[in-house]
Motif scaffolding. Structure first.
Motif, PDB file in Angstrom:
ATOM      1  N   GLY A  19     -56.801 -92.554   4.899  1.00  0.00           N
ATOM      2  CA  GLY A  19     -56.559 -91.135   5.123  1.00  0.00           C
ATOM      3  C   GLY A  19     -56.763 -90.348   3.849  1.00  0.00           C
ATOM      4  O   GLY A  19     -57.455 -90.801   2.925  1.00  0.00           O
ATOM      5  N   GLU A  20     -56.154 -89.169   3.778  1.00  0.00           N
ATOM      6  CA  GLU A  20     -56.261 -88.371   2.562  1.00  0.00           C
ATOM      7  C   GLU A  20     -55.559 -89.084   1.410  1.00  0.00           C
ATOM      8  O   GLU A  20     -54.510 -89.706   1.599  1.00  0.00           O
ATOM      9  N   PRO A  21     -56.097 -88.984   0.197  1.00  0.00           N
ATOM     10  CA  PRO A  21     -55.471 -89.673  -0.941  1.00  0.00           C
ATOM     11  C   PRO A  21     -54.126 -89.049  -1.325  1.00  0.00           C
ATOM     12  O   PRO A  21     -54.001 -87.834  -1.437  1.00  0.00           O
ATOM     13  N   LEU A  22     -53.146 -89.914  -1.540  1.00  0.00           N
ATOM     14  CA  LEU A  22     -51.805 -89.527  -1.971  1.00  0.00           C
ATOM     15  C   LEU A  22     -51.480 -90.360  -3.206  1.00  0.00           C
ATOM     16  O   LEU A  22     -51.383 -91.586  -3.130  1.00  0.00           O
ATOM     17  N   LEU A  23     -51.323 -89.717  -4.354  1.00  0.00           N
ATOM     18  CA  LEU A  23     -51.121 -90.398  -5.625  1.00  0.00           C
ATOM     19  C   LEU A  23     -49.655 -90.344  -6.034  1.00  0.00           C
ATOM     20  O   LEU A  23     -49.054 -89.265  -6.067  1.00  0.00           O
ATOM     21  N   LEU A  24     -49.080 -91.494  -6.354  1.00  0.00           N
ATOM     22  CA  LEU A  24     -47.675 -91.604  -6.722  1.00  0.00           C
ATOM     23  C   LEU A  24     -47.561 -92.014  -8.190  1.00  0.00           C
ATOM     24  O   LEU A  24     -48.146 -93.009  -8.611  1.00  0.00           O
ATOM     25  N   ILE A  25     -46.772 -91.258  -8.970  1.00  0.00           N
ATOM     26  CA  ILE A  25     -46.586 -91.555 -10.389  1.00  0.00           C
ATOM     27  C   ILE A  25     -45.105 -91.827 -10.638  1.00  0.00           C
ATOM     28  O   ILE A  25     -44.254 -90.966 -10.382  1.00  0.00           O
ATOM     29  N   ALA A  26     -44.803 -93.010 -11.151  1.00  0.00           N
ATOM     30  CA  ALA A  26     -43.418 -93.410 -11.404  1.00  0.00           C
ATOM     31  C   ALA A  26     -42.937 -92.885 -12.750  1.00  0.00           C
ATOM     32  O   ALA A  26     -43.708 -92.354 -13.551  1.00  0.00           O
ATOM     33  N   GLY A  27     -41.640 -93.050 -12.993  1.00  0.00           N
ATOM     34  CA  GLY A  27     -41.016 -92.490 -14.184  1.00  0.00           C
ATOM     35  C   GLY A  27     -40.662 -93.520 -15.237  1.00  0.00           C
ATOM     36  O   GLY A  27     -41.158 -94.657 -15.231  1.00  0.00           O
ATOM     37  N   PHE A  28     -39.780 -93.146 -16.124  1.00  0.00           N
ATOM     38  CA  PHE A  28     -39.334 -93.967 -17.249  1.00  0.00           C
ATOM     39  C   PHE A  28     -38.757 -95.285 -16.759  1.00  0.00           C
ATOM     40  O   PHE A  28     -38.005 -95.323 -15.794  1.00  0.00           O
ATOM     41  N   LEU A  29     -39.126 -96.367 -17.414  1.00  0.00           N
ATOM     42  CA  LEU A  29     -38.619 -97.706 -17.138  1.00  0.00           C
ATOM     43  C   LEU A  29     -39.169 -98.305 -15.844  1.00  0.00           C
ATOM     44  O   LEU A  29     -38.789 -99.409 -15.452  1.00  0.00           O
ATOM     45  N   CYS A  30     -40.073 -97.601 -15.164  1.00  0.00           N
ATOM     46  CA  CYS A  30     -40.544 -98.036 -13.851  1.00  0.00           C
ATOM     47  C   CYS A  30     -42.056 -98.212 -13.823  1.00  0.00           C
ATOM     48  O   CYS A  30     -42.789 -97.462 -14.462  1.00  0.00           O
ATOM     49  N   ASP A  31     -42.514 -99.193 -13.017  1.00  0.00           N
ATOM     50  CA  ASP A  31     -43.942 -99.314 -12.769  1.00  0.00           C
ATOM     51  C   ASP A  31     -44.217 -98.944 -11.313  1.00  0.00           C
ATOM     52  O   ASP A  31     -43.351 -98.386 -10.624  1.00  0.00           O
ATOM     53  N   HIS A  32     -45.412 -99.281 -10.826  1.00  0.00           N
ATOM     54  CA  HIS A  32     -45.817 -98.823  -9.491  1.00  0.00           C
ATOM     55  C   HIS A  32     -44.938 -99.382  -8.379  1.00  0.00           C
ATOM     56  O   HIS A  32     -44.836 -98.801  -7.294  1.00  0.00           O
ATOM     57  N   THR A  33     -44.254-100.510  -8.633  1.00  0.00           N
ATOM     58  CA  THR A  33     -43.441-101.126  -7.585  1.00  0.00           C
ATOM     59  C   THR A  33     -42.206-100.309  -7.238  1.00  0.00           C
ATOM     60  O   THR A  33     -41.572-100.558  -6.209  1.00  0.00           O
ATOM     61  N   TYR A  34     -41.866 -99.328  -8.072  1.00  0.00           N
ATOM     62  CA  TYR A  34     -40.690 -98.502  -7.802  1.00  0.00           C
ATOM     63  C   TYR A  34     -40.827 -97.725  -6.490  1.00  0.00           C
ATOM     64  O   TYR A  34     -39.820 -97.321  -5.899  1.00  0.00           O
ATOM     65  N   TRP A  35     -42.061 -97.558  -6.014  1.00  0.00           N
ATOM     66  CA  TRP A  35     -42.320 -96.827  -4.773  1.00  0.00           C
ATOM     67  C   TRP A  35     -42.300 -97.733  -3.543  1.00  0.00           C
ATOM     68  O   TRP A  35     -42.544 -97.261  -2.421  1.00  0.00           O
ATOM     69  N   SER A  36     -42.016 -99.021  -3.717  1.00  0.00           N
ATOM     70  CA  SER A  36     -42.245 -99.996  -2.652  1.00  0.00           C
ATOM     71  C   SER A  36     -41.526 -99.670  -1.348  1.00  0.00           C
ATOM     72  O   SER A  36     -42.071 -99.873  -0.258  1.00  0.00           O
ATOM     73  N   GLU A 170     -30.172-108.348 -12.003  1.00  0.00           N
ATOM     74  CA  GLU A 170     -30.747-109.692 -12.000  1.00  0.00           C
ATOM     75  C   GLU A 170     -32.250-109.636 -11.725  1.00  0.00           C
ATOM     76  O   GLU A 170     -33.044-110.347 -12.360  1.00  0.00           O
ATOM     77  N   PHE A 171     -32.631-108.774 -10.781  1.00  0.00           N
ATOM     78  CA  PHE A 171     -34.058-108.602 -10.484  1.00  0.00           C
ATOM     79  C   PHE A 171     -34.798-108.095 -11.717  1.00  0.00           C
ATOM     80  O   PHE A 171     -35.890-108.578 -12.051  1.00  0.00           O
ATOM     81  N   ALA A 172     -34.216-107.133 -12.412  1.00  0.00           N
ATOM     82  CA  ALA A 172     -34.872-106.534 -13.577  1.00  0.00           C
ATOM     83  C   ALA A 172     -35.090-107.541 -14.692  1.00  0.00           C
ATOM     84  O   ALA A 172     -36.159-107.584 -15.313  1.00  0.00           O
ATOM     85  N   ILE A 173     -34.074-108.377 -14.955  1.00  0.00           N
ATOM     86  CA  ILE A 173     -34.199-109.294 -16.086  1.00  0.00           C
ATOM     87  C   ILE A 173     -35.100-110.484 -15.748  1.00  0.00           C
ATOM     88  O   ILE A 173     -35.624-111.136 -16.658  1.00  0.00           O
ATOM     89  N   LYS A 174     -35.310-110.739 -14.454  1.00  0.00           N
ATOM     90  CA  LYS A 174     -36.210-111.823 -14.055  1.00  0.00           C
ATOM     91  C   LYS A 174     -37.619-111.322 -13.742  1.00  0.00           C
ATOM     92  O   LYS A 174     -38.526-112.124 -13.490  1.00  0.00           O
ATOM     93  N   TYR A 175     -37.815-110.011 -13.756  1.00  0.00           N
ATOM     94  CA  TYR A 175     -39.112-109.432 -13.419  1.00  0.00           C
ATOM     95  C   TYR A 175     -40.162-109.931 -14.414  1.00  0.00           C
ATOM     96  O   TYR A 175     -39.928-109.962 -15.625  1.00  0.00           O
ATOM     97  N   SER A 176     -41.308-110.308 -13.897  1.00  0.00           N
ATOM     98  CA  SER A 176     -42.331-110.953 -14.734  1.00  0.00           C
ATOM     99  C   SER A 176     -43.033-110.002 -15.690  1.00  0.00           C
ATOM    100  O   SER A 176     -43.719-110.447 -16.621  1.00  0.00           O
ATOM    101  N   LEU A 177     -42.892-108.693 -15.477  1.00  0.00           N
ATOM    102  CA  LEU A 177     -43.605-107.719 -16.306  1.00  0.00           C
ATOM    103  C   LEU A 177     -42.642-106.664 -16.868  1.00  0.00           C
ATOM    104  O   LEU A 177     -42.792-105.471 -16.595  1.00  0.00           O
ATOM    105  N   PRO A 178     -41.663-107.080 -17.642  1.00  0.00           N
ATOM    106  CA  PRO A 178     -40.707-106.103 -18.197  1.00  0.00           C
ATOM    107  C   PRO A 178     -41.381-105.214 -19.239  1.00  0.00           C
ATOM    108  O   PRO A 178     -42.347-105.636 -19.891  1.00  0.00           O
TER     109      PRO A 178
END
Length: 262
Positions: A19-36, A170-178
């Motif tokens: 569909g139409e493109p929708l671009l999501l930009i995350a904030g401080f301390l977050c990567d793209h998975t924050y929108w999951s 716990e999720f944050a400290i085990k996340y593979s891409l801190p």
């Protein structure tokens, strides 16, 4: 996993849906998975593009200072690289700052603008918090860092859910891409160095401003200032939610976004 060479870094991006493109930009301390948690609702209507800001997730960074304008340039060049001319643009927190700079510098690329838990210029308390977060990043471990940050992000109600905060830490400290300590420092200084107050009047695309009523980091008054400064902007205050709306109230956030867009 697609990456584009942008402004001397490798910028990771992810595209799902049609569909139409929708671009999501995350904030401080977050990567793209924050929108999951919003993705199932959004990809049923739009081609959703997410990215990792420089230094976050799978995107590389640099040892040089960052700026919000620089990160907006990263996004603009990414759109050029993947052949997308114009997007509906959503930014959360620092991502909202990047979104503001993007639409100000490249208005032709933005169909509509949605700013969640964002601001034009922080007050002294906010600036002190962000400065401290940047300074602490190299002095304490990630678990303690999250314990310092989370009370500003999540509500009392969220904290009262048994095991919820412990599980997120716990999720944050085990996340593979801190995030690296350098990235958090550079992002904090980029935030402190940005002020769009006097330029908001130059944003002319349809704009939605959204904030949680219980947001103590970027309180409702910040969003009211955005809505007053941007011509014809619409503001929505979510009754049940703080700064971490995307985690606490994803269905509500997705519904508000889609009602604005459709």
């Amino acid at each position: 996993m697609p990456k584009a060479k942008i402004n001397g870094i490798d910028l990771f991006y992810d595209i799902k849906g049609a569909g139409e493109p929708l671009l999501l930009i995350a904030g401080f301390l977050c990567d793209h998975t924050y929108w999951s948690l919003l993705m199932p609702s959004l990809i049923s209507h739009y081609q959703v593009i997410r990215l990792d800001n420089r230094g976050m997730g799978r995107s590389s960074g640099s040892d040089n200072p960052y700026s919000i304008k620089q990160m907006a340039s990263d996004v603009a060049l990414l759109l050029d690289s993947i052949g997308i001319d114009k997007v509906h643009l959503v930014g959360h927190s620092m991502g909202g700052k990047i979104a503001q700079e993007l639409v100000l510098a490249y208005p032709q690329k933005v169909k509509s603008l949605m700013l969640i838990s964002s601001w034009a210029k922080g007050d002294e308390r906010f600036n002190s918090i962000i400065e401290t977060w940047g300074d602490l990043s190299g002095n304490i471990d990630l678990k303690l860092y999250e314990k310092v940050v989370f009370p500003w992000i999540f509500t009392d109600e969220f904290y009262s859910i048994p095991g919820m905060i412990e599980g997120l830490i716990e999720f944050a400290i085990k996340y593979s891409l801190p995030p690296s300590t350098g990235t958090l420092y550079h992002h904090s200084r980029a935030i402190l160095g940005n002020d769009t107050t006097e330029r908001l009047k130059h944003i002319h695309c349809p704009t939605l401003v959204m904030v949680g009523k219980q947001d103590i980091l970027t309180p409702v008054k910040f969003s009211e200032q955005l809505a007053q400064g941007i011509p014809n902007a619409k503001i929505v205050v979510i009754n049940h939610g703080g700064h971490g709306l995307l985690v606490e109230s994803p269905d509500t956030v997705a519904s508000v976004l889609l009602n604005f867009l459709i």
